[in-house]
Design an enzyme around this catalytic site. Structure first.
Site, PDB file in Angstrom:
ATOM      1  N   GLU A   1      27.419  38.458  28.491  1.00  0.00           N
ATOM      2  CA  GLU A   1      28.178  38.414  27.248  1.00  0.00           C
ATOM      3  C   GLU A   1      27.252  38.073  26.081  1.00  0.00           C
ATOM      4  O   GLU A   1      26.526  37.087  26.128  1.00  0.00           O
ATOM      5  CB  GLU A   1      29.268  37.336  27.384  1.00  0.00           C
TER       6      GLU A   1
ATOM      7  N   ASP B   1      29.769  32.705  28.852  1.00  0.00           N
ATOM      8  CA  ASP B   1      29.787  31.293  28.484  1.00  0.00           C
ATOM      9  C   ASP B   1      30.876  30.549  29.242  1.00  0.00           C
ATOM     10  O   ASP B   1      31.870  31.129  29.645  1.00  0.00           O
ATOM     11  CB  ASP B   1      30.060  31.145  26.980  1.00  0.00           C
TER      12      ASP B   1
ATOM     13  N   ASP C   1      33.134  28.760  28.191  1.00  0.00           N
ATOM     14  CA  ASP C   1      34.207  28.336  27.288  1.00  0.00           C
ATOM     15  C   ASP C   1      35.382  29.307  27.407  1.00  0.00           C
ATOM     16  O   ASP C   1      35.385  30.192  28.251  1.00  0.00           O
ATOM     17  CB  ASP C   1      33.695  28.239  25.846  1.00  0.00           C
TER      18      ASP C   1
ATOM     19  N   ASP D   1      36.443  31.725  25.440  1.00  0.00           N
ATOM     20  CA  ASP D   1      36.109  33.130  25.197  1.00  0.00           C
ATOM     21  C   ASP D   1      35.401  33.742  26.391  1.00  0.00           C
ATOM     22  O   ASP D   1      35.675  34.874  26.783  1.00  0.00           O
ATOM     23  CB  ASP D   1      35.205  33.262  23.962  1.00  0.00           C
TER      24      ASP D   1
END
Ligand code: 0RA
Length: 655
Positions: free
Chosen positions: A446, A519, A521, A523
């Site tokens: 990503e 990541d 997180d 997202d």
């Protein structure tokens, strides 16, 4: 001996004495059998992880299900106790307590200690136990630190206790009982299993499935383990008089059905029974769940082929008869009829042959024809009795065919791009120099900055990097033609080289290890879920063949002088930092992959010697389907429910 108040045990005791020479030899056999199981648990239950652990429960439940298939039980209660042990209670006949000729032991002890002994007592006609890993309850016993057996039978309650498969008490009549049935409570052995933590969702999924497949049986699930707040979650009870019809309605809940209720078909021949339920919905995805003797045959097999042939033929024949297909129209293909199809196929047969990589493909040749004629006949009758259900199917199929034409064109573009010609690989792909797929790895990363670090950090001889930028389409809500017009998805398909959907060919896959790296997180989790959905719905073979992984970048770097320590969870960080007195601790929290420099990314996440990765596996096809539907589908309410139920399990929510 204990239990000598019982006449049957007394007389059998004499039989035992007369056969005592044989007795010790049989004893040794039992010990050798148990030892074999404890030495190589994987051979008997698949593996020693959570998956194998859950198999213990299924194995015991399957024995109770057999008792129900034989017509003697209609209730099964599964309980996870606060100590982590599991009990399964049924109201069947109870395992026989009489002495067994030949071994001079109570039959129940033989069933609990001799491999494959259960089947030899010839229970019901169709056996679930003895199916997949089907090794009998003796394997559960061997892999449990202790096991307690209570049998209600012949007016008595009989009890026996085992430790690591070895009886530590004799089967003893400890009281009277007016009921009948078997209660098995076991504690999985921590020497064997890497985890003793049962997933309530996983167990509930299989128990619910069994309740759908066995209408009329009541299966309860009671999780008595206190959660982190000290509450004990509620009991669930599953009973579906509607059987497969209810199963399909359940799978299609929150979707718009093309007709109501689902078409249900029953048939069979020569001791093989066939049950099918079918309903189309407004999605673009085909979901066929097939079972043979209640085992989920994820790899398909002869029952699924027979079903497909009959569905195609019946719909073509009947649409022509009803003039919904004109002379000039060509017949529907099987692929035209896939869109929005939800179907359950359940066959029961006497000697199932399971084949395939995971032994979940039904191999019995004669089943194809039996399912074919049952389904063809059943559909013909359904279309005659309810002519109104045919038109929505035909309309859907016509639209699907058009869309498939468009998809073919889009795919030809992709395919041309992924041909042998390496010049046609996507421009953003930093390929590896090795051409051997079996050693090549692809990191789907990503974001460009993380992609940059990965490119610099990798070992280019076998590691390729594909940085992703832009939005990935939610494939749960789109048709293949639209999916293939999405740049990000096209790039991935081109890089993999193996096609997509009907066109998929795993022999063309260019990398045998594919890592999703995003990541840690929200997202990142979203992107990961979108990618997983793409693989699960359109390239499931990649998951089945074990090629898909999720990279696990660390969350923290703890620096102590020149030493770096990486932590992958908050718990690990706590342990690391509390264990040292040093004042020169520097803790860095990685907000994203982009904050890691190339060396750090290599050390922690890409170096095969050090990296931690998660292999993506589908443990339960129905559950996985449900989860993707909930997370990515149209209906908001189930998603809200899911998030509310599971919010507490999320550890690194970072909004
Ligand atoms: C062997 C023979 C019979 C039943 C069973 C085993 C049996 C095993 C289990 C395991 C869990 N629940 C069970 N219920 C029954 C046949 C008994 C008869 O013929 O009476």
């Amino acid at each position: 001996m204990p239990g000598s108040s019982n006449g049957a045990l007394d007389s059998a005791n004499n039989a035992e004495n007369s056969a005592s020479a044989e007795y010790s030899a049989k004893d040794i056999q039992v010990l050798e059998g148990l030892e074999a199981v404890r030495k190589r648990p994987g051979m008997y239950i698949g593996d020693q992880s959570a998956r194998g652990l859950h198999h213990l429960v299924y194995e015991v439940v399957d024995n109770s299900i057999d008792e129900s298939l034989a017509g003697f039980a209609d209730r099964i209660d599964v309980t996870i106790h606060p100590d982590g042990s599991v009990s399964v209670l049924d109201n069947g006949r109870g395992i026989p307590t009489e002495y067994h000729e030949g071994t001079g032991k109570p039959a129940a002890e033989v069933v609990m200690t001799v491999l494959h002994a259960g089947g030899k007592f010839a229970k019901g006609a169709y056996q679930v136990s003895g199916g997949l890993h089907g090794v009998g309850v003796s394997v559960v016993n061997a892999l449990s630190s202790w096991l307690e057996l209570n049998i209600h039978r012949d007016g008595g309650l009989y009890t026996q206790r085992y430790e690591r498969g070895i009886p530590v008490t004799e089967l003893t009549r400890t009281g009277d009982s007016s009921s009948h049935g078997t209660y098995v409570r076991f504690m999985a052995d921590s020497e064997i299993f890497s985890t003793l933590e049962y997933s309530a969702d996983t167990l509930k999924g299989r128990l619910r499935e069994l309740a759908f497949l066995n209408p009329g049986i009541t299966i309860t699930f009671d999780d008595r383990r206190p959660d982190s707040e000290g509450n004990t979650p509620q009991t669930k009870s599953y009973c579906y008089e509607g059987g497969l019809r209810s199963f399909v309605e359940y799978l299609n809940r929150g979707k718009e059905p093309a007709f109501k209720p689902p078409v249900c078909i029953q048939g069979g021949k020569d001791g093989t029974t066939v049950e099918v339920a079918i309903q189309y919905n407004d999605t673009y995805i085909e979901r066929i769940f097939a079972f043979a003797n209640l085992i989920n045959t994820v790899e398909g097999g002869t029952h699924v082929s027979g079903f497909r042939t009959a569905l195609t033929r019946a719909i073509n024949d009947e649409s022509r008869r009803a003039k919904l297909l004109k002379e000039k129209d060509v017949n529907f293909t099987g692929d035209d009829l896939k869109e929005g199809l939800t179907a359950i196929i359940s066959v029961k047969l006497l000697e199932p042959q399971f084949e395939g990589q995971t032994k979940t493909k039904l191999g019995n040749g004669d089943v194809k024809g039996i399912v074919d004629s049952a389904v063809y006949e059943g559909l013909k009758i359904a279309f005659e009795e309810q002519p109104e259900i045919l038109k929505p199917i035909v309309d859907k199929a016509l639209r699907a065919r058009q869309a498939r034409e468009a998809a073919r064109k889009a795919r030809d573009l992709v395919r041309r791009g992924s041909a042998m010609n390496r010049l046609d690989l996507p421009g953003k792909l930093a390929d590896c120099s090795n051409r051997d797929p079996s050693v090549s790895e692809l990191y789907i990363v990503e974001g460009d900055s993380a992609g940059g670090s990965a490119k610099q950090g990798r070992d280019r001889s076998f590691q390729a990097i594909l940085p992703l930028r832009g939005k990935i389409l939610n494939v749960e809500k789109a048709r293949l033609d639209k999916i293939l017009s999405n740049d990000v998805i096209r790039t991935i398909v081109q890089a993999l080289g193996c096609g997509i959907g009907d066109d998929f060919d795993s022999s063309r896959l260019r990398y045998h290890k594919i890592f999703l790296m995003a990541d840690a997180d929200v997202d990142g989790a979203h992107i990961r879920t979108l990618l997983l959905t793409l693989f699960y719905r359109y390239m499931p073979q990649i998951i089945e063949e074990g090629h898909l992984f999720v990279a696990q970048p660390p969350l923290y770097r703890v620096q102590e002088g020149k030493k770096n320590h990486y932590c992958y969870s908050d718990k690990e960080l706590k342990e690391t930092t509390s264990g040292t007195e040093s004042k020169n601790l520097h803790v860095q929290r990685y907000k994203g992959l982009g904050e890691m420099n190339p060396d750090q990314l290599w050390d922690t996440t890409m170096d095969p010697e050090n990296r931690i990765v998660l292999k993506v596996r589908v443990e339960d096809a129905v559950l996985a389907d449900e989860l993707f539907g909930i997370l990515m589908g149209d209906a908001v309410e189930p998603r809200r429910e899911f998030i509310e139920t599971h919010a507490r399990e999320v550890r690194n929510l970072d909004i």
